[in-house]
Scaffold this active site. Structure first.
Site, PDB file in Angstrom:
ATOM      1  N   GLU A  98       1.842   4.281   3.133  1.00 10.69           N
ATOM      2  CA  GLU A  98       2.022   3.255   4.386  1.00 10.69           C
ATOM      3  C   GLU A  98       3.563   3.486   4.577  1.00 10.69           C
ATOM      4  OE1 GLU A  98      -0.086  -0.333   4.670  1.00 10.69           O
ATOM      5  OE2 GLU A  98      -1.493   0.048   4.384  1.00 10.69           O
TER       6      GLU A  98
ATOM      7  N   HIS B  85       0.528  -1.318   0.147  1.00 11.81           N
ATOM      8  CA  HIS B  85       0.067  -0.295  -0.188  1.00 11.81           C
ATOM      9  C   HIS B  85       1.008   1.477  -0.132  1.00 11.81           C
ATOM     10  CE1 HIS B  85      -3.078  -3.200   1.715  1.00 11.81           C
ATOM     11  NE2 HIS B  85      -3.105  -2.719   0.491  1.00 11.81           N
TER      12      HIS B  85
ATOM     13  N   HIS C 259       3.083  -3.243   7.076  1.00 10.73           N
ATOM     14  CA  HIS C 259       2.176  -2.125   6.457  1.00 10.73           C
ATOM     15  C   HIS C 259       2.344  -1.982   8.197  1.00 10.73           C
ATOM     16  CE1 HIS C 259       0.560  -4.347   2.987  1.00 10.73           C
ATOM     17  NE2 HIS C 259       1.056  -5.224   3.462  1.00 10.73           N
TER      18      HIS C 259
ATOM     19  N   GLU D 267       1.328  -4.981  11.025  1.00  5.97           N
ATOM     20  CA  GLU D 267       1.208  -3.346  11.127  1.00  5.97           C
ATOM     21  C   GLU D 267       1.817  -2.873  11.792  1.00  5.97           C
ATOM     22  OE1 GLU D 267      -1.365  -2.329   9.295  1.00  5.97           O
ATOM     23  OE2 GLU D 267      -1.955  -4.361   8.403  1.00  5.97           O
TER      24      GLU D 267
END
Length: 334
Positions: free
Chosen positions: A56, A53, A148, A211
Site C-alpha cells: 500500500e 501492509h 492505508h 483507507e
C-alpha cells in the site's frame, strides 16, 4: 538523514541516529521508526503510520514527502510525532505481508507467531508506542493515524475505520477526519488485532485506520488524488488551518464479521465486488462446511471481502448505516 524511506529500505541505520534543525530534533529509534520533537512545548502527541501492509505504497510516499519537508526544516513542527513505516521487509518486497498479516497481530496476538518476523515487528511497534506516549505528559492529546489503501475499489474512495471505544470520540478528531476528505466512517463494535485498536485500547488514543484509495505499486500512484489527506496531515503536524469541510462523512457500524474457519470456505462474492456494496436481508454471503452466513438486517454493506485470508481470519465485514447519532454521542456509536 536526507530520506527516511530510502534509509528504511536500506535495512541499515543512518550514519547519525540523532539530529536537529531550526524547527525540531529527530531521533532514529529503529528501522522505519523516527521520532520528531519540536523545540517549543506542545500539547499534542501524534503517531502517523504507513506501510503496515507493504504493497500500500501511496500513503508511504505521501508521508515520506512530509517527513522530508520536516527534516529539511522547510515545514514547522508543532506536535510531538512518531513516524512509522510499519513493515519494511514487506515494503521492500512489494507484498502485503511476508509471512502473516501484521495488522492482525497487535495486542499480544503476535505471541502465536513469535518465530515470524512480522510477529517480532508487531511487538517492536507496541514497544515504540508505549515509550513514545510515556515520554509525554498525561494531559497530552493523543492521536494515531494509520494510513492505508484498499485492495478493492470502493463506492467510497476514501474512508476511515475506527476501533471500539468506550468513551466519546473527540470532536476535533472527527472534524480532522472530515477535513482529510473521508467520505465514510466505519465504527467497530468489537476488539481486534489492528494497530489502531491497540493504540486506542492501551493508550486511550483517538485512532483511525484511513483507507485513502487503491493499493498500487511504487511509481504508479497519482498523489494528487491524496491531496486532501496530505493537506490535513500537514496542518496537524505544523499547526496550520485545516482544509475546508465540504461534506461530513456517512457513518456505518459493523453488524457482523465473516470469518474463514476451514479450507472449505466459500465467499459468495465476485472478485469485482466493491467495498460498500449493498446486499438485501437473507442473502447468503459465505459458506464454511455446515456454517452459513446470511445478511441479517434489512440491508447490509460489505467491507474488505477477501476469501484468501488464513484460517481463523476475517474474510469480510458487514455494515449497517448509522447516521442518526450526533458527533458527541457516546460508546453506542462504536
Amino acid at each position: 538523514m536526507q530520506d527516511f524511506l530510502q534509509q528504511t529500505l536500506s535495512a541499515k541505520p543512518p550514519a547519525r541516529a540523532t539530529g536537529h534543525n531550526d524547527q525540531l530534533s529527530w531521533q532514529w529509534l529503529d528501522e522505519g521508526i523516527l521520532e520528531l520533537t519540536p523545540h517549543q512545548p506542545c500539547s499534542q502527541a501524534l503517531v502517523i503510520s504507513a506501510g503496515i501492509h507493504g504493497n500500500e505504497t501511496a500513503p508511504i510516499e505521501m508521508l515520506n514527502q512530509l517527513v522530508s519537508e520536516l527534516l529539511a526544516g522547510s515545514r514547522p513542527l508543532k506536535t510531538r510525532a512518531l513516524i512509522i513505516f510499519g513493515n519494511p521487509q514487506a515494503i521492500a518486497c512489494g507484498k502485503r505481508y511476508v509471512h502473516c498479516d501484521l495488522n492482525r497481530l497487535f495486542g499480544g496476538r503476535w505471541q502465536q507467531y513469535d518465530d515470524h518476523p512480522e510477529a517480532q515487528r508487531a511487538w517492536r511497534l507496541e514497544q515504540a508506542l508505549e515509550t513514545f506516549w510515556q515520554a509525554g505528559c498525561s494531559e497530552e492529546n493523543r492521536w494515531h493515524l494509520d494510513l492505508h489503501t484498499a485492495i478493492r475499489d470502493s463506492w467510497h474512495t476514501r474512508f476511515g475505520v475506527l476501533p471500539l471505544r468506550e468513551t466519546p470520540w473527540p470532536d476535533d478528531f472527527l472534524h480532522w477526519l472530515s477535513a482529510a476528505g473521508l467520505e465514510a466512517l466505519v465504527f467497530h463494535r468489537a476488539p481486534g488485532g489492528t494497530f489502531t485498536h491497540y493504540s486506542s485500547q492501551h493508550f486511550s488514543a483517538a485512532s483511525c485506520t484511513l483507507e485513502l484509495g487503491k493499493a498500487l505499486p511504487f511509481g504508479q500512484n497519482d498523489l494528487t488524488q491524496f491531496s486532501a489527506a496530505r493537506a490535513a496531515l500537514a496542518a496537524v503536524l505544523s499547526g496550520e488551518p485545516l482544509p475546508p469541510v465540504d461534506k461530513k462523512p456517512l457513518r456505518y457500524r459493523v453488524s457482523q464479521q465473516i470469518t474463514r474457519f476451514t479450507e472449505a470456505f466459500v465467499l459468495h462474492m465476485s472478485a469485482e465486488t466493491l467495498n460498500f456494496t449493498a446486499f438485501p436481508q437473507g442473502t447468503l454471503l459465505a459458506e464454511d462446511g455446515s456454517k452459513r452466513c446470511y445478511v441479517q438486517q434489512a440491508r447490509e454493506y460489505v467491507l474488505f471481502p477477501n476469501p484468501n485470508v488464513a484460517k481463523g481470519q476475517r474474510a469480510g465485514l458487514m455494515l449497517v448505516e448509522d447516521n442518526a447519532h450526533k458527533e458527541t454521542s457516546g460508546s453506542d456509536r462504536t
